[in-house]
Design an enzyme around this catalytic site. Structure first.
Site, PDB file in Angstrom:
ATOM      1  CG  ASP A 282     -65.402 -12.276  16.010  1.00 16.35           C
ATOM      2  OD1 ASP A 282     -66.310 -11.455  15.768  1.00 16.35           O
ATOM      3  OD2 ASP A 282     -65.283 -12.873  17.089  1.00 16.35           O
TER       4      ASP A 282
ATOM      5  CE  LYS B  34     -63.582 -10.638  18.645  1.00 15.65           C
ATOM      6  NZ  LYS B  34     -63.750 -11.384  19.900  1.00 15.65           N
TER       7      LYS B  34
ATOM      8  CG  ASP C 291     -62.945 -16.364  15.803  1.00  7.39           C
ATOM      9  OD1 ASP C 291     -62.599 -17.189  16.666  1.00  7.39           O
ATOM     10  OD2 ASP C 291     -64.009 -15.730  15.867  1.00  7.39           O
TER      11      ASP C 291
ATOM     12  CE  LYS D  18     -65.769 -18.563  15.893  1.00  2.00           C
ATOM     13  NZ  LYS D  18     -65.418 -17.961  17.198  1.00  2.00           N
TER      14      LYS D  18
ATOM     15  NE  ARG E  73     -71.542 -18.554  21.994  1.00  2.00           N
ATOM     16  CZ  ARG E  73     -71.165 -18.274  23.237  1.00  2.00           C
ATOM     17  NH1 ARG E  73     -72.022 -18.431  24.232  1.00  2.00           N
ATOM     18  NH2 ARG E  73     -69.941 -17.845  23.484  1.00  2.00           N
TER      19      ARG E  73
ATOM     20  CG  ASP F 174     -67.104 -10.691  20.322  1.00  2.00           C
ATOM     21  OD1 ASP F 174     -66.783 -11.178  19.215  1.00  2.00           O
ATOM     22  OD2 ASP F 174     -66.277 -10.479  21.227  1.00  2.00           O
TER      23      ASP F 174
ATOM     24  CD  GLU G  88     -68.207 -14.609  16.429  1.00  2.00           C
ATOM     25  OE1 GLU G  88     -67.269 -15.400  16.230  1.00  2.00           O
ATOM     26  OE2 GLU G  88     -68.276 -13.879  17.429  1.00  2.00           O
TER      27      GLU G  88
END
Length: 476
Positions: free
Chosen positions: A247, A254, A265, A242, A328, A324, A326
């Site tokens: 993010d 968030k 992230d 990833k 995946r 959020d 995202e």
């Protein structure tokens, strides 16, 4: 830190087993509660002649293992650095059932961990003492010890690369700079690195990836790394990481306090780049491809929204329940690309994916889901060698159904329950063929820690770089 084999000189470390403290000066230290001989117990002092003395506790002889050695010699090296000692002599006997090669590797690794600092943005940073370690193994085993130390040095270089990537903020590490560093570091080791920009990603029809990237002014990058060093094998293993360099959560934004460390992230991509560095640097006999779909998840008038229905490279459609969730989405296209376009025969994806994993397992254990028992057993064996833990979670039909959408093929959030498993199974549903052996590893808790643990200082850890090397090189 520099290592010499079969050389004397420097502060002579005294290695002490807990059960062998009897009488004399050591007993005096024990009575004064200065040194017990227990594992990880280290005492540095000057004698009456101002000669330095270093005592290293190894614990009970029958309980010593590689992880004890890593933690203990991390403590020893930390003490040497604190006292600005420039040279130390280690005389290492045969320990329990450990071979000289693994013993030397674990000791060197622990000591090297102590040297890691992340202070590049400090204006008053100080130079660290350079320690020379004179390592004397069991007689006749010098070559084995040297091999172990050389492997540790190269592995730790890869781990430190990962830690540096994950530790740096999003204004420094973003898709373009992540791709540039991957290319510079890996091509120097013989890895082919291809970086695709937005136009190439659009041509590949990676709609899920592109939707996540839409709101950012930073161009997304698809980073493809290829290392082929086993021409006689048809096996091609893929690593997918990833690569969210920041993010914000998108429109499902968030809280401010949760955004502060979201530059981490991209921990999965950092691990993948580090693992490729280790495999190539140590010339592992394996064929590995690695894929990172790197972008930012931001907010703008062009950002994707909760309620949107988007496509993916595989042709499957996805209902967006939560912007959020995202990571995946980017992994979905990367996993399909690795198995369809690159022809991977096995795949491991790594991601800082869910808070659910952190809630369940904390910061010392990564979570996993898999479709193949034998493949996962190889990872477990490598984990044991590396001193890292990956805990397998269930993949029952109940969790798969939670990802089903009423209006699209899938939805990108299975709800509040079983979040780690539903997220992992979502990613796995984008394999080009469902029977491809696959492991999803959630490193949300372990890639970046808030409290020091053993030889790992707080912040980025470089988790699973070692395990992936041991697993794929068959060195476990």
């Amino acid at each position: 830190m520099k290592f010499n084999i079969a050389k004397k000189g420097g502060v002579v470390a005294q290695l002490v087993f807990e059960e062998k403290i009897e009488g004399g000066y050591l007993n005096h230290l024990k009575e004064k509660e200065l040194f017990s001989g227990k594992a990880e117990d280290v005492y540095y002092t000057l004698d009456s002649n101002l000669k330095a003395q270093l005592f290293i506790g190894l614990g009970k002889e029958e309980k010593i293992d590689l992880e004890v050695l890593r933690k203990t010699f991390f403590k020893a090296a930390s003490e040497l650095l604190k006292n600005k000692v420039e040279e130390v002599e280690l005389n290492i006997p045969k320990l329990n059932n450990l071979c000289n090669y693994k013993t030397a590797e674990a000791i060197a690794e622990g000591m090297l961990h102590a040297t890691y600092k992340y202070d590049k943005f400090k204006s008053d940073r100080k130079e660290q003492t350079e320690i020379t370690v004179n390592y004397n193994p069991e007689k006749g085993k010098e070559d084995r010890a040297e091999k172990g130390i050389n492997e540790a040095v190269k592995l730790m270089e890869a781990v430190f690369l990962t830690r540096d990537l994950v530790n740096q903020p999003a204004n420094v590490i973003y898709p373009e700079t992540l791709a540039k560093i991957a290319k510079e570091k890996l091509e120097a080791k013989g890895v082919k690195v291809t970086v695709h920009g937005k136009k190439e990603i659009e041509a590949l029809k990676m709609e899920a990836f592109l939707n996540v990237a839409r709101a950012s002014t930073k161009e997304p990058k698809l980073i493809v790394m290829e290392y082929y060093n086993n021409p006689g094998s048809n096996e091609k293993i893929a690593l997918v990481g990833k690569g969210l360099t920041y993010d914000s959560g998108g429109y499902a934004i968030k809280p401010a306090t949760s955004m502060v460390d979201m530059f981490t992230d991209m921990g999965g991509s950092g691990t993948v780049i580090g693992a490729m560095h280790a495999l190539a640097d140590l010339k592992a006999k394996v064929n590995v491809v690695a894929v990172v779909a790197s972008c930012e998840n931001m907010i703008s008038g062009d950002g994707y929204r909760n309620g949107d229905i988007i496509g993916s490279m595989s042709g499957k459609t996805i209902e967006i329940i939560n912007t959020d969730a995202e990571g995946r989405l980017t992994l979905a296209d990367a996993v399909y690309y690795a198995t369809n376009n690159l022809g991977a025969t096995k795949l491991i994806d790594l991601a800082t994916l869910t808070g659910a994993c952190v809630s369940a397992l904390g910061e010392q254990v990564s979570g996993a889901v898999t479709n193949n028992d034998e493949f996962f057993s190889e990872l477990v064996k490598a984990n044991e060698r590396a001193g890292e833990i990956v805990w397998r979670m269930p993949t029952i039909e109940y969790y798969k159904k939670m990802n089903e959408s009423k209006v699209a093929d899938l939805k990108n959030s299975g709800g509040k329950l079983g979040g780690m498993m539903t997220a992992g199974l979502f990613v796995g549903s984008f394999l080009a063929k469902e029977d491809i052996p696959w492991i999803h590893i959630d490193i949300a808790g372990t890639a970046y820690i808030t409290e020091k643990f053993g030889y790992l200082k707080e912040n980025a850890t470089g988790t699973l770089v070692k395990s992936l090397y041991y697993m794929l090189s068959k060195e476990a």
